[in-house]
Motif scaffolding. Sequence first.
Motif, short mmCIF file in Angstrom:
data_model
loop_
_atom_site.label_atom_id
_atom_site.label_comp_id
_atom_site.label_asym_id
_atom_site.label_seq_id
_atom_site.Cartn_x
_atom_site.Cartn_y
_atom_site.Cartn_z
N ARG A 60 0.81 -1.20 0.03
CA ARG A 60 0.16 0.05 -0.18
C ARG A 60 0.83 1.22 -0.06
NH1 ARG A 60 -2.75 -1.33 4.24
NH2 ARG A 60 -4.30 -2.91 2.93
N ARG A 61 2.01 1.36 0.86
CA ARG A 61 2.68 2.52 0.93
C ARG A 61 3.50 2.56 -0.47
NH1 ARG A 61 3.81 0.38 6.00
NH2 ARG A 61 5.67 -0.57 5.52
N ALA A 62 3.93 1.61 -1.20
CA ALA A 62 4.56 1.78 -2.47
C ALA A 62 3.32 1.85 -3.70
CB ALA A 62 5.38 0.30 -2.77
N HIS A 63 2.39 2.23 -3.25
CA HIS A 63 1.19 2.26 -4.19
C HIS A 63 1.00 0.92 -5.02
CE1 HIS A 63 1.34 6.58 -3.33
NE2 HIS A 63 2.72 6.38 -3.48
N GLY A 64 1.21 -0.09 -4.58
CA GLY A 64 0.86 -1.37 -5.23
C GLY A 64 -0.37 -2.05 -4.38
N ASP A 65 -0.50 -3.01 -5.06
CA ASP A 65 -1.93 -3.62 -4.67
C ASP A 65 -1.78 -4.82 -3.28
OD1 ASP A 65 -4.41 -5.05 -4.74
OD2 ASP A 65 -4.37 -6.14 -6.51
#
Length: 82
Positions: A60-65
């Motif tokens: 989430r922090r890395a803008h992933g799923d």
Amino acid sequence: MDDKTILNRITELVDEEHQLRAAAQENVAGTDDAARERLRALEECLDQCWDQLRRRRAARRAHGDPDAQGTRPRSEVERYLQ
């Protein structure tokens, strides 16, 4: 599985772990090898849950799923160095 479900599962596992440890301290029947084996299984399952939660948060922090983060096998999680 979402974060809330994982956290609820962690709470359930910790509650059961505390009950087994309390019973062992009081020398209650059922604190034999089967209880020790169950404690070991609980600890492994807790490690898996915490690992999954950490990886979801990192995604989430890395803008992933975060939903793309599956559960790693116990054997893999248990080999981590801390």
